[in-house]
Design a protein around this motif. Structure first.
Motif, short mmCIF file in Angstrom:
data_model
loop_
_atom_site.label_atom_id
_atom_site.label_comp_id
_atom_site.label_asym_id
_atom_site.label_seq_id
_atom_site.Cartn_x
_atom_site.Cartn_y
_atom_site.Cartn_z
N LEU A 160 33.35 62.56 47.06
CA LEU A 160 34.79 62.59 46.38
C LEU A 160 34.82 61.13 46.99
O LEU A 160 35.06 60.10 46.19
N ILE A 161 33.90 60.45 48.25
CA ILE A 161 34.17 59.35 49.06
C ILE A 161 33.23 58.12 47.91
O ILE A 161 33.80 57.09 47.90
N ILE A 162 31.92 58.57 48.19
CA ILE A 162 30.62 57.83 47.59
C ILE A 162 31.50 57.49 45.83
O ILE A 162 31.39 56.14 45.40
N SER A 163 31.05 58.53 45.16
CA SER A 163 31.12 58.20 43.89
C SER A 163 32.47 59.34 42.89
O SER A 163 32.35 60.35 42.69
N PRO A 164 33.24 58.89 42.87
CA PRO A 164 34.67 59.70 42.00
C PRO A 164 34.27 59.41 40.63
O PRO A 164 34.66 60.02 39.78
N THR A 165 33.21 58.60 40.17
CA THR A 165 33.11 58.80 38.94
C THR A 165 31.97 59.95 38.49
O THR A 165 32.19 60.73 37.33
N ILE A 166 31.33 60.25 39.54
CA ILE A 166 30.17 61.65 38.77
C ILE A 166 31.28 62.13 38.46
O ILE A 166 31.15 63.60 38.25
N ILE A 167 32.52 62.83 39.81
CA ILE A 167 33.53 63.78 40.05
C ILE A 167 34.57 63.71 39.03
O ILE A 167 34.22 64.93 38.23
N ILE A 168 34.27 62.29 37.76
CA ILE A 168 35.65 62.85 36.96
C ILE A 168 34.51 63.20 35.79
O ILE A 168 34.62 63.83 35.24
N PRO B 189 36.48 56.95 35.24
CA PRO B 189 38.04 56.57 35.43
C PRO B 189 39.28 55.78 35.62
O PRO B 189 38.66 54.64 36.76
N THR B 190 40.52 55.90 36.17
CA THR B 190 41.42 55.20 36.44
C THR B 190 41.75 55.04 37.81
O THR B 190 41.10 55.41 39.07
N ALA B 191 42.00 53.88 37.67
CA ALA B 191 42.14 54.03 39.23
C ALA B 191 42.88 54.31 40.54
O ALA B 191 42.75 55.54 41.32
N LEU B 192 44.00 55.20 39.41
CA LEU B 192 44.61 55.91 40.42
C LEU B 192 43.46 57.60 40.52
O LEU B 192 43.39 58.09 41.88
N GLU B 193 42.78 58.34 39.75
CA GLU B 193 42.32 58.66 39.99
C GLU B 193 41.11 58.82 40.96
O GLU B 193 41.11 59.85 42.03
#
Length: 187
Positions: free
Chosen positions: A22-30, A40-44
């Motif tokens: 979640l901290i390192i790469s939110p793009t992978i989670i999204i 991902p958006t800035a809010l996500e």
């Protein structure tokens, strides 16, 4: 290692494992969670990183408040002859409430993961449910059996707080009667 300490460090490890992506790469989670591939958006990204930091903070607080890490500055402050470490530990009053709240958290997280699995059939929710569920069970075991020191008899070695209801211990009763008869004969 005591089960209680294994639970607290296991809780921290599980939360750190969840927080890292979640901290390192939110793009992978999204990308994993959304049906279409998109940025991902800035809010996500903000909420993802905030949740990761919250999980890390919660894990650290659980380790500190349960007394797994001593909070005193010197060893002589924590070691007093004749006093158990539980009585002298400054964090001891917070150990059981923290344990209870973390067990409730793991129970709720396991239920949420299982509910999401039943609707989406994604394997990651099963893994989350198994991880949180096992920590919830260990936490419940610690609440039931590891939160108070037993009252052990010096003569028999048995716990004094137990009773014979509804099943009596006939072997123990007969051995006490035999011991009482031997004492009468010896007098």
């Amino acid at each position: 290692m005591d089960v209680f300490y294994a639970y607290t460090y296991g809780t921290f490890s599980w939360m750190a494992l969840q927080a890292a992506p979640l901290i390192i790469s939110p793009t992978i989670i999204i990308t994993l969670l959304s049906p279409e591939v998109r940025e991902p958006t800035a809010l996500e990204e903000y909420f993802s990183r905030a949740l990761g930091m919250s999980l890390l903070a919660l894990g650290i607080i659980i380790v500190l408040l349960t007394g797994s890490v001593p909070l005193t500055s010197s060893i002589s402050d924590t070691k007093i002859v004749g006093v158990s470490s539980e009585d002298n530990d400054p964090t001891a009053p917070y150990a059981v409430p923290t344990l209870t709240l973390s067990m409730l958290y793991h129970s709720a997280a396991a239920f949420l993961c299982y509910a999401r699995f039943t609707t989406t059939h994604q394997t990651t929710f099963v893994l989350g449910s198994i991880g949180s569920g096992s920590l919830a069970v260990i936490g419940l075991w610690c609440i039931l059996f590891a939160t108070s020191s037993g009252k052990i008899s010096r003569k028999t070695g048995a716990d004094k707080r137990t009773s014979g209801f509804p099943f009596s211990n006939k072997e123990s009763a007969s051995s006490r009667k035999k011991a009482a008869k031997k004492e009468k004969k010896g007098l």
